[in-house]
Design an enzyme around this catalytic site. Structure first.
Site, PDB file in Angstrom:
ATOM      1  N   ARG A 159     -24.632  49.861   2.428  1.00 42.39           N
ATOM      2  CA  ARG A 159     -23.504  50.286   3.253  1.00 42.39           C
ATOM      3  C   ARG A 159     -24.025  51.200   4.359  1.00 42.39           C
ATOM      4  O   ARG A 159     -24.899  52.033   4.120  1.00 42.39           O
ATOM      5  CB  ARG A 159     -22.507  51.051   2.381  1.00 42.39           C
ATOM      6  CG  ARG A 159     -21.111  51.144   2.927  1.00 42.39           C
ATOM      7  CD  ARG A 159     -20.152  51.591   1.847  1.00 42.39           C
ATOM      8  NE  ARG A 159     -20.500  52.906   1.332  1.00 42.39           N
ATOM      9  CZ  ARG A 159     -20.185  54.063   1.920  1.00 42.39           C
ATOM     10  NH1 ARG A 159     -19.494  54.073   3.049  1.00 42.39           N
ATOM     11  NH2 ARG A 159     -20.537  55.201   1.380  1.00 42.39           N
ATOM     12  N   GLY A 194     -31.370  54.072   1.556  1.00 41.83           N
ATOM     13  CA  GLY A 194     -31.897  54.954   2.594  1.00 41.83           C
ATOM     14  C   GLY A 194     -32.471  54.177   3.762  1.00 41.83           C
ATOM     15  O   GLY A 194     -32.987  53.067   3.605  1.00 41.83           O
ATOM     16  N   GLU A 229     -36.896  55.567   6.704  1.00 36.07           N
ATOM     17  CA  GLU A 229     -38.290  55.130   6.820  1.00 36.07           C
ATOM     18  C   GLU A 229     -38.442  53.619   7.015  1.00 36.07           C
ATOM     19  O   GLU A 229     -39.535  53.135   7.269  1.00 36.07           O
ATOM     20  CB  GLU A 229     -39.067  55.603   5.584  1.00 36.07           C
ATOM     21  CG  GLU A 229     -39.249  57.111   5.630  1.00 36.07           C
ATOM     22  CD  GLU A 229     -39.655  57.726   4.304  1.00 36.07           C
ATOM     23  OE1 GLU A 229     -40.842  57.983   4.135  1.00 36.07           O
ATOM     24  OE2 GLU A 229     -38.787  57.969   3.450  1.00 36.07           O
ATOM     25  N   GLN A 253     -32.175  56.231  13.557  1.00 35.58           N
ATOM     26  CA  GLN A 253     -33.315  56.285  12.647  1.00 35.58           C
ATOM     27  C   GLN A 253     -34.153  55.025  12.750  1.00 35.58           C
ATOM     28  O   GLN A 253     -35.380  55.076  12.813  1.00 35.58           O
ATOM     29  CB  GLN A 253     -32.837  56.462  11.207  1.00 35.58           C
ATOM     30  CG  GLN A 253     -32.389  57.867  10.884  1.00 35.58           C
ATOM     31  CD  GLN A 253     -33.477  58.868  11.147  1.00 35.58           C
ATOM     32  OE1 GLN A 253     -34.540  58.811  10.542  1.00 35.58           O
ATOM     33  NE2 GLN A 253     -33.246  59.767  12.075  1.00 35.58           N
ATOM     34  N   THR A 266     -26.071  57.290  13.741  1.00 37.56           N
ATOM     35  CA  THR A 266     -27.298  57.989  13.347  1.00 37.56           C
ATOM     36  C   THR A 266     -28.237  57.048  12.585  1.00 37.56           C
ATOM     37  O   THR A 266     -29.449  57.176  12.688  1.00 37.56           O
ATOM     38  CB  THR A 266     -26.984  59.244  12.511  1.00 37.56           C
ATOM     39  OG1 THR A 266     -26.161  58.887  11.407  1.00 37.56           O
ATOM     40  CG2 THR A 266     -26.284  60.299  13.350  1.00 37.56           C
TER      41      THR A 266
HETATM   42 MO1  MOS Z   1     -40.789  61.362   4.091  1.00 32.40          MO
HETATM   43  S1  MOS Z   1     -42.737  60.931   4.529  1.00 32.40           S
HETATM   44  O1  MOS Z   1     -40.631  60.658   2.581  1.00 32.40           O
HETATM   45  O2  MOS Z   1     -40.717  63.049   4.119  1.00 32.40           O
END
Ligand code: MOS
Length: 770
Positions: free
Chosen positions: A655, A728, A731, A665, A661
């Protein structure tokens, strides 16, 4: 009532709730704080990588007017205790105790802190310290004599536990039998996260209580870790970090300087502020160490993987066995019956490496996804088709189901938007005058982590709410995600929600690492808000003066500042309904434990230790987010100049809580992926084990002209097994893009670059001429 919230798969595209403060310069970052009557500190760091300090002459430095104190190993020694590293269940980025002895473990190790009435005096005095070393020959990286090698993992049986090298089936046999094989070596360079905000810390003591202002990804960890180092109670340490000027992992562990600044402040009985220099940042905090890889792939002629082996070699420091061991992800990406892996670490005379955005996946997926592209060419198969024929809903090591996996949707959406169908596969076949055009692709994935989190939510009689939790605004927009979630849950508009984060006076939240924060924190917020809704509904169905008297509490909803029945039959102002619970505020405090965390996880939370679970750590399922990366490169046939004019990525990560934002990312990750492929490397002088491009002039990062067009496609995904449906996203965006660039360079030129970064000198001389 707790499950009565219907959450949209794509949340609102709200602007950052703290955006105005940020652009007005009113958001205070860690190094912005300046207590009254401050002293200023400057670090001196070692000029050798290995050896001992044999003489320390402070006379000239101490004679400078305004110098107040100089801390070295001679007057610090045992006053600061060594801490354990983060990977050893401690808080530190290194186990080397600050200013502990005359021993030098790496170049740029902190050897002194000068405290003075002004920054300039402190800097001058630091440079006038006379330090003499007995230098030994360092071994700084791979291929040096004096490097030690050991396995990163214990070789336990069965090799399917966490911390083992993933393996399944009979790799050797399957690889020997495979009709099509790839067996190649790959390498990634040293890289440093260079957050815009410099590293530093400000300390102040009052009544034996310590206040630290420092940008941090783990304020409760810093609180507990500093208490251990200084031998005081954690309750006497207050860490303040409301805004963080870039983190990327660099501020997840405590660095050595924080305890030194705290001790200095105690000794001189005044606040002390340290802001270290940019070049010091290359050695006083963690970084991404260089890696090497051997990837072996075996496939049938139709492209199905039959054998996969990934062996990795990583550099770490002498005292600390840090490793990223990305085989955990790389062995689980594609269906394959026969898998083997091994990770080695080499202890070198370097500072201890640490987390840097997608620590395991950036190097390991570069190797795997480069090898997959080579396999596609060996099979004469489209690289997208090769990935999709090996797509799977079951991870191959333990056979666990993915909670959701939309790799196919990502490849379809991104290849459409990119125009992939117009690609001609032959290398060098898409030429535009002197420019060789290359189109490359790769898969992205990132584990879906979640951790315990505590939160306090207060609903006020005026219909506003306050959410408090010591999570971290590292630029990701966590205040916005929290405000959106609380607003949904309490039936209020976002502007009615105030969010407080980044302070150990608030309930503890996990480290802002492993892309866990949105899932962890929003789960806790939803839990607390659900309890508030329950209280209001219970009071309303039980009260004489309520329009809902006698109804089923489960049929009531909070919507637009009102308590309403699900069938729309009645409605009452939220304030009036809340008054029945309490004439003042309704306050709920929760310690939220996600599924898969043992009850001890809550205790760890108050010790600043985050019990991250999810990803590959669960017994009955595996959770990852996925993406498809596409990039175009243009390589100049005469000069070898390499440009990346556009990148297109599509990502599916559960979701989408906060659409704007989240997109930022991902986009930032895409840009960093191009940067990691074409620009970034910290260069090590092998004779001295010192970095020689430790500044932002020579450590190359992209400017706007290097990144013209970025398209970021977010594909909403329903996943009922991950917390609140959230995976998440912090990353995910940069993983795999480095491989996509290398693959595009091959497509443009026919030159396969297996070692990053890809620079002119690596392609020049091999370019096809007309
Ligand atoms: Mo991130 S490198 O998991 O703070």
């Amino acid at each position: 009532m707790a499950d009565s919230i219907v959450r949209e798969l794509t949340g609102p595209a709200a602007s950052r709730v703290d955006g105005r403060l940020k652009v007005m310069g009113q958001a205070l970052y860690g190094t912005d704080f300046l207590p009254d009557e401050p002293l200023f500190a400057f670090l001196r760091t070692s000029s050798i990588a290995k050896g001992k300090i044999t003489a320390l002459d402070e006379a000239e430095a101490r004679a400078i007017p305004g110098v107040v104190e100089i801390l070295t190993y001679k007057n610090v020694g045992d006053r600061i205790k060594p801490g354990k590293t983060f990977s050893d269940k401690g808080y530190m980025g290194t186990s080397i105790a600050p200013l502990h002895s005359d021993e030098i473990f790496h170049d740029g190790q902190i050897v002194a802190l000068v405290v003075a009435e002004s920054f300039e005096v402190a800097r001058d005095a630091a440079h006038r310290l006379k330090i003499t070393y007995a230098e030994q020959e360092p071994a700084g990286s791979f291929d040096e004599a004096g490097l030690s090698q050991k396995p990163a993992h214990k070789d336990t049986k069965p090799a399917q536990e966490e911390g083992d090298d993933p393996k399944v089936g009979d790799f050797a046999g399957a690889f020997a039998d495979a009709p099509v094989k790839i067996d190649q070596m790959y390498a990634t360079p040293t890289q440093h996260h260079n957050p815009l905000e410099l590293f530093g810390s400000t300390a102040s003591w009052r009544d034996n209580k310590l206040t630290i202002w420092e940008s941090s990804q783990n304020v409760w960890g810093f609180k507990n870790g500093l208490a251990e180092q200084l031998g005081i109670d954690a309750s006497d340490v207050h860490v303040i970090s409301p805004y963080v000027g870039g983190a990327f992992g660099s501020r997840g562990s405590l660095s050595q300087y924080t305890a030194i600044v705290a001790l200095a402040s105690k000794l001189v009985n005044r606040p002390v502020k340290l802001v270290a220099t940019r070049d010091q940042a290359f050695t006083i905090v963690t970084y991404r160490a260089e890696t090497r890889h051997r990837v072996q792939l075996g496939a049938s002629r139709n492209g199905k993987l039959t054998a996969l082996r990934h062996e990795g070699w990583e550099i770490t420091s002498r005292p600390d066995d840090y490793s990223v061991a990305g085989t955990d992800s790389s062995t689980r990406l594609y269906a394959c019956d026969n898998i083997d892996s091994k990770v080695w670490i080499h202890n070198a005379d370097r500072n201890t490496p640490g987390f840097m955005r997608s620590p395991p996946e950036i190097p390991y997926i570069f190797a795997l996804e480069s090898a997959m592209d080579e396999l596609a060419y060996a099979l004469d198969m489209d690289p997208v088709a090769l990935r999709l024929i090996n797509d799977t809903m079951k991870e191959p090591i333990k056979g666990l189901p993915y909670t959701s996996r939309n790799l196919k949707g990502c490849f379809e959406a991104a290849s459409d938007a990119f125009g992939w169908s117009k690609r001609t596969p032959e290398p060098g076949s898409m030429r535009d005058g002197d420019w060789l055009i290359g189109w490359g692709t790769a898969t992205s994935l990132y584990p879906t982590n979640v951790a315990p989190c505590a939160v306090r939510v207060r609903l006020s009689p005026d219909g506003s709410a306050r959410v408090q939790t010591a999570t971290h605004e590292i630029g990701t927009g966590v205040r916005t995600a929290i405000a959106i979630t609380a607003a949904e849950d309490l039936g209020l508009t976002i502007d009615k929600i105030t969010v407080e984060v980044g302070d150990t006076d608030l309930p503890p939240a996990p480290v802002a690492g492993g892309s866990n924060s949105t899932a962890s924190v929003c789960s806790a917020v939803a839990n607390a808000c659900g309890q508030i809704r329950q209280k209001i509904a219970d009071a309303s169905v039980g009260a004489d003066n309520s329009p809902f008297k006698g109804r089923d509490a489960g049929s009531l909803r909070l919507r637009d500042g009102r308590l309403v029945a699900a069938d729309g039959g009645a409605s009452e102002a939220l304030q009036d309904a809340a008054m029945r619970v309490s004439p003042g505020v309704i306050e709920v405090y929760v310690d939220h434990l996600p599924d898969g965390v043992k009850p001890e996880g809550a205790r760890g939370l108050y010790k600043g230790q985050s019990a991250l679970t999810g990803g590959t750590k669960l017994e009955d399922r595996i959770q990852f987010a996925f993406g498809a990366q596409f990039v175009e490169v243009r390589v100049h046939a005469r000069t070898g100049e390499i440009r990346a004019p556009r990148a297109v990525g599509a990502y599916s990560f559960g979701r989408i809580v906060s659409a704007k934002t989240a997109k930022s990312q991902l986009m930032g990750g895409q840009i960093w992926g191009i940067s990691a492929a074409l620009h970034e490397a910290t260069e090590l002088d092998r004779r001295t084990a010192k970095y020689y491009n430790d500044d932002l002039a020579e450590y190359l990062i992209p400017v706007n002209a290097d990144v013209p067009v970025i398209e970021t496609i977010m594909i909403p995904e329903r996943d009922d097994k991950v917390p609140l449906g959230i995976k998440g996203v912090g990353e995910l965006g940069n993983v795999g893009l480095n491989a996509a660039v290398a693959n595009a360079v091959f497509h443009a030129t026919g030159v396969r670059i297996r070692e990053l970064p890809i620079r002119i000198e690596k392609v020049l001389g091999s370019l096809p001429q007309t």
